[in-house]
Design a protein around this motif. Structure first.
Motif, PDB file in Angstrom:
ATOM      1  N   UNK A 275       0.838  -1.208   0.000  1.00 31.20           N
ATOM      2  CA  UNK A 275       0.000   0.000   0.000  1.00 31.20           C
ATOM      3  C   UNK A 275       0.870   1.253   0.000  1.00 31.20           C
ATOM      4  N   UNK A 276       1.933   1.209   0.786  1.00 27.29           N
ATOM      5  CA  UNK A 276       2.859   2.347   0.828  1.00 27.29           C
ATOM      6  C   UNK A 276       3.522   2.565  -0.536  1.00 27.29           C
ATOM      7  N   UNK A 277       3.889   1.452  -1.175  1.00 31.04           N
ATOM      8  CA  UNK A 277       4.550   1.534  -2.483  1.00 31.04           C
ATOM      9  C   UNK A 277       3.605   2.076  -3.551  1.00 31.04           C
ATOM     10  N   UNK A 278       2.375   1.560  -3.553  1.00 35.92           N
ATOM     11  CA  UNK A 278       1.419   1.938  -4.612  1.00 35.92           C
ATOM     12  C   UNK A 278       0.890   3.358  -4.440  1.00 35.92           C
ATOM     13  N   UNK A 279       0.616   3.716  -3.167  1.00 37.94           N
ATOM     14  CA  UNK A 279      -0.180   4.922  -2.930  1.00 37.94           C
ATOM     15  C   UNK A 279       0.547   5.984  -2.104  1.00 37.94           C
ATOM     16  N   UNK A 280       1.751   5.683  -1.661  1.00 42.67           N
ATOM     17  CA  UNK A 280       2.480   6.665  -0.869  1.00 42.67           C
ATOM     18  C   UNK A 280       2.003   6.795   0.573  1.00 42.67           C
ATOM     19  N   UNK A 281       1.261   5.803   1.030  1.00 41.97           N
ATOM     20  CA  UNK A 281       0.798   5.798   2.419  1.00 41.97           C
ATOM     21  C   UNK A 281       2.004   5.775   3.354  1.00 41.97           C
ATOM     22  N   UNK A 282       1.907   6.481   4.481  1.00 43.93           N
ATOM     23  CA  UNK A 282       3.043   6.556   5.395  1.00 43.93           C
ATOM     24  C   UNK A 282       2.725   5.887   6.736  1.00 43.93           C
ATOM     25  N   UNK A 283       3.785   5.549   7.458  1.00 43.91           N
ATOM     26  CA  UNK A 283       3.611   4.974   8.801  1.00 43.91           C
ATOM     27  C   UNK A 283       2.910   5.959   9.720  1.00 43.91           C
ATOM     28  N   UNK A 284       3.164   7.254   9.538  1.00 40.47           N
ATOM     29  CA  UNK A 284       2.511   8.264  10.381  1.00 40.47           C
ATOM     30  C   UNK A 284       1.002   8.280  10.117  1.00 40.47           C
TER      31      UNK A 284
ATOM     32  N   UNK B 201     -11.597   7.251  -1.718  1.00 36.90           N
ATOM     33  CA  UNK B 201     -11.104   6.607  -2.935  1.00 36.90           C
ATOM     34  C   UNK B 201     -10.005   5.611  -2.587  1.00 36.90           C
ATOM     35  N   UNK B 202      -9.830   4.605  -3.460  1.00 43.85           N
ATOM     36  CA  UNK B 202      -8.720   3.664  -3.301  1.00 43.85           C
ATOM     37  C   UNK B 202      -7.394   4.418  -3.304  1.00 43.85           C
ATOM     38  N   UNK B 203      -6.597   4.128  -2.280  1.00 41.42           N
ATOM     39  CA  UNK B 203      -5.297   4.768  -2.164  1.00 41.42           C
ATOM     40  C   UNK B 203      -5.299   6.019  -1.312  1.00 41.42           C
ATOM     41  N   UNK B 204      -6.511   6.522  -0.988  1.00 43.59           N
ATOM     42  CA  UNK B 204      -6.615   7.758  -0.205  1.00 43.59           C
ATOM     43  C   UNK B 204      -6.835   7.482   1.281  1.00 43.59           C
ATOM     44  N   UNK B 205      -6.819   6.187   1.667  1.00 49.34           N
ATOM     45  CA  UNK B 205      -7.130   5.830   3.050  1.00 49.34           C
ATOM     46  C   UNK B 205      -6.166   6.432   4.069  1.00 49.34           C
ATOM     47  N   UNK B 206      -4.906   6.514   3.710  1.00 50.40           N
ATOM     48  CA  UNK B 206      -3.920   7.098   4.624  1.00 50.40           C
ATOM     49  C   UNK B 206      -4.254   8.542   4.937  1.00 50.40           C
ATOM     50  N   UNK B 207      -4.563   9.294   3.896  1.00 48.47           N
ATOM     51  CA  UNK B 207      -4.930  10.706   4.096  1.00 48.47           C
ATOM     52  C   UNK B 207      -6.249  10.798   4.865  1.00 48.47           C
ATOM     53  N   UNK B 208      -7.176   9.869   4.580  1.00 46.06           N
ATOM     54  CA  UNK B 208      -8.507   9.919   5.196  1.00 46.06           C
ATOM     55  C   UNK B 208      -8.428   9.761   6.718  1.00 46.06           C
ATOM     56  N   UNK B 209      -7.563   8.862   7.188  1.00 43.86           N
ATOM     57  CA  UNK B 209      -7.524   8.580   8.635  1.00 43.86           C
ATOM     58  C   UNK B 209      -6.658   9.578   9.405  1.00 43.86           C
ATOM     59  N   UNK B 210      -5.862  10.373   8.701  1.00 41.78           N
ATOM     60  CA  UNK B 210      -4.908  11.259   9.376  1.00 41.78           C
ATOM     61  C   UNK B 210      -5.608  12.415  10.087  1.00 41.78           C
ATOM     62  N   UNK B 211      -4.897  13.007  10.988  1.00 41.15           N
ATOM     63  CA  UNK B 211      -5.307  14.240  11.652  1.00 41.15           C
ATOM     64  C   UNK B 211      -6.618  14.098  12.430  1.00 41.15           C
ATOM     65  N   UNK B 212      -6.847  12.910  12.971  1.00 43.63           N
ATOM     66  CA  UNK B 212      -7.992  12.748  13.868  1.00 43.63           C
ATOM     67  C   UNK B 212      -9.326  12.575  13.187  1.00 43.63           C
ATOM     68  N   UNK B 213      -9.324  12.236  11.904  1.00 41.38           N
ATOM     69  CA  UNK B 213     -10.601  12.136  11.187  1.00 41.38           C
ATOM     70  C   UNK B 213     -11.500  11.010  11.689  1.00 41.38           C
ATOM     71  N   UNK B 214     -10.925  10.065  12.459  1.00 37.79           N
ATOM     72  CA  UNK B 214     -11.722   8.945  12.981  1.00 37.79           C
ATOM     73  C   UNK B 214     -12.130   9.173  14.440  1.00 37.79           C
ATOM     74  N   UNK B 215     -11.753  10.307  15.021  1.00 37.98           N
ATOM     75  CA  UNK B 215     -12.044  10.563  16.445  1.00 37.98           C
ATOM     76  C   UNK B 215     -13.444  11.148  16.579  1.00 37.98           C
ATOM     77  N   UNK B 216     -14.227  10.548  17.472  1.00 35.14           N
ATOM     78  CA  UNK B 216     -15.595  11.016  17.698  1.00 35.14           C
ATOM     79  C   UNK B 216     -15.591  12.454  18.203  1.00 35.14           C
ATOM     80  N   UNK B 217     -16.404  13.283  17.577  1.00 36.28           N
ATOM     81  CA  UNK B 217     -16.489  14.685  17.972  1.00 36.28           C
ATOM     82  C   UNK B 217     -15.437  15.565  17.322  1.00 36.28           C
ATOM     83  N   UNK B 218     -14.482  14.946  16.644  1.00 38.31           N
ATOM     84  CA  UNK B 218     -13.399  15.688  15.997  1.00 38.31           C
ATOM     85  C   UNK B 218     -13.467  15.512  14.481  1.00 38.31           C
ATOM     86  N   UNK B 219     -13.488  14.235  14.060  1.00 41.72           N
ATOM     87  CA  UNK B 219     -13.385  13.951  12.633  1.00 41.72           C
ATOM     88  C   UNK B 219     -14.724  13.670  11.986  1.00 41.72           C
TER      89      UNK B 219
END
Lengths: 389, 130
Positions: free
Chosen positions: A154-163, A300-318
């Motif tokens: 996933x990192x290779x294909x889409x540039x997803x990062x460990x962070x 979108x496929x490949x955008x999952x890393x960006x989607x979860x970043x910066x607290x987007x999955x936190x209740x009341x925040x994201x």
């Protein structure tokens, strides 16, 4: 035939234990069964369908039906690993719609923590007749490296990062701090995840779920029974299941079986990802969440890393509150199978029984997503869409 | 660092010819004569068209790394990978004879056989020397 609205989840119970060396596995199954029936306001005598998977001791459902002393006219011991219990909900709806049972009991329990199981890091052997075993076991596949290889690609294909992956754990930890039963309640940061020891590149220790004892149970019933009991009504409006393997060697690790199970569930429910107020997403590893969010269509496929970043999955925040119990990453992964707790927390959210700090406002539509087996070899996905009435 | 001991594969009647060839240093794949596709892992019936008209063919032993992971939390850390064979299919394997930090996706690799603890040798891959 559409199964939309043919059955309801009327009982849900998560065992509070995370370490139970003093209890038997069968006993834990019985305790969660009793807990879910009490939650539903039903009794053991009302149960006429029983569903369990490979964590249930004995052959199929035989031993547990006997131990619980149930009188059933429908059993199902489908095993798709951690996603089994979502598959069971789907199969229970099918059985109820077909008139094969009225009240379905689904149980899960196990004690990998007190048994000292090296869940993720020891290669697991099997029956030599398992056709893939001779081609894989010699190379040392473990649960962790079979998800790590997916993350690496996933990192290779889409540039997803460990962070970016780390944000999944960070969000779970924000939720777990409010759960008194959670195994891990400390809020962690992205750098905490990145600085935790590498288990199998690129997955660190904090990219991995917990190992816990415990269990959970669900009661699924036909609409007339759901109407007759004094509980908030959680209607099952969309279901899907799928299996994905190595496809004869035409392997593609950029997507999972959630693409198929999710599309089926959304089509049946007649809703879109953007309509979902709360999502329980199977979190065996951080990459598992990213993969499923993409395959379910939350991004979108490949955008999952960006989607979860910066607290987007936190209740009341994201934008998409997920796993508000702390999930498998922080709260609980009983019997190494996290599908049950995914459904239970979705039910809590729809009933407005989640912790106030993480309760999603006006939560009338939720999704529960399960993933079982190993993402890089063979896995099963199941998707449920649930509506509060 | 000591290399991890590889547990023996467990051949079945369906796969014994593969492992016999491996003992002789030859790497076979299974190809369907009906649809002309190679598959992995080897089966009697083609997993694409279900034809029984399949046969063993000697393969080049060349391929490239599709993905990999270094299993760090093990007594002897090791590299597990999927390698895409030049003949088409992808197989699980280990990458050997390479520093872990030099292993990369798309790297060209070639087959070597590694002894197992109590059975036939298994195909693993090493980077092609430039």
């Amino acid at each position: 035939m559409s199964l939309k609205g043919k059955a309801y989840i009327v009982g849900a119970y998560e065992h509070p234990t995370r370490y139970a060396p003093e209890k038997s596995v069968a006993q834990l199954h019985a305790e969660v069964a009793a807990g879910a029936l009490k939650d539903a306001g039903l009794s053991k005598e009302d149960v006429d369908g029983y569903f369990c998977a490979g964590d249930a001791p004995g052959m199929g459902g035989f031993s547990m039906v006997d131990y619980l002393n149930l009188k059933v006219r429908h059993i199902d011991s489908t095993d798709t690993g951690g996603s089994s219990y979502l598959v069971h909900v789907k199969h229970a709806v099918q059985a109820i719609a077909a008139g094969k049972c009225d009240v379905a009991l689904i149980t899960l329990a196990g004690r990998p923590r007190s048994e000292g199981m090296a869940t993720g890091t020891a290669p697991r052997t099997g029956n030599p007749a398992q056709p893939d075993l001779q081609w894989e076991y010699p190379y040392g596949p473990t649960v962790v490296n079979m998800y790590a290889m997916v993350a690496m690609r996933h990192m290779y294909e889409f540039g997803t990062t460990s962070a970016q992956l780390a944000w999944v754990k960070v969000a779970a930890s924000y939720h777990a701090q409010h759960n008194p039963h959670a195994l891990l309640r400390d809020v962690v940061s992205v750098s905490d995840v990145l600085n935790s020891p590498m288990v199998a590149d690129p997955l660190h220790r904090l990219d991995c779920c917990v190992i816990t004892d415990g269990g959970g149970a669900l009661v699924v019933a036909r609409p007339e029974i759901a109407n007759s009991i004094n509980r908030p009504r959680v209607k099952i409006i969309g279901t899907g299941e799928a299996i994905k393997g190595q496809m004869g060697g035409a392997i593609d690790l950029t997507y999972s079986a959630a693409r198929v199970s999710g599309a089926a569930a959304f089509a049946e429910a007649g809703v879109k990802p953007a309509d979902i107020k709360y999502a329980s997403i199977y979190d065996s590893f951080t990459i598992t969440v990213v993969m499923q969010l993409e395959d379910l269509g939350f991004c979108e496929k490949g955008e999952g890393g960006k989607f979860v970043a910066d607290g987007n999955l936190i209740s009341g925040v994201g934008k998409l509150p997920f796993n508000t119990d702390g999930g498998g990453l922080c709260n609980n992964h009983p019997a190494n199978r996290g599908g049950m707790t995914k459904v239970i927390e979705a039910v809590r959210q729809l009933r407005e029984e989640a912790h106030p700090a993480v309760q999603v406002k006006n939560c009338d539509l939720a999704l529960a997503q399960g993933m079982g087996g190993q993402l890089a070899t063979r896995h099963g996905s199941a998707t449920l869409i649930l509506e509060r009435e | 660092m000591a290399e991890r001991k590889i547990p023996a594969p467990t051949p079945t009647p369906e796969t014994e010819p593969f492992w016999q060839a491996a003992r002789e240093g030859r790497f076979l794949i299974r190809v369907c004569r009906t649809c002309e596709r190679a598959h992995w892992y080897p089966r009697a019936l083609c997993p694409f068209c279900f034809s029984e008209n399949t046969e063993w063919r000697e393969a080049s032993g060349r391929g490239s790394i599709y993905t990999f992971s270094i299993m760090r939390r093990a007594k002897e850390p090791y590299a597990i990978a999927y390698v895409k064979l030049d003949e088409g299919p992808m197989m699980m394997t280990n990458i050997v004879d390479s520093a872990f930090e030099n292993i990369a996706i798309d790297q060209q690799v070639e087959l070597v056989f590694r002894e197992t603890e109590d059975g036939p040798p298994v195909p693993v891959f090493r980077p092609v020397q430039a």
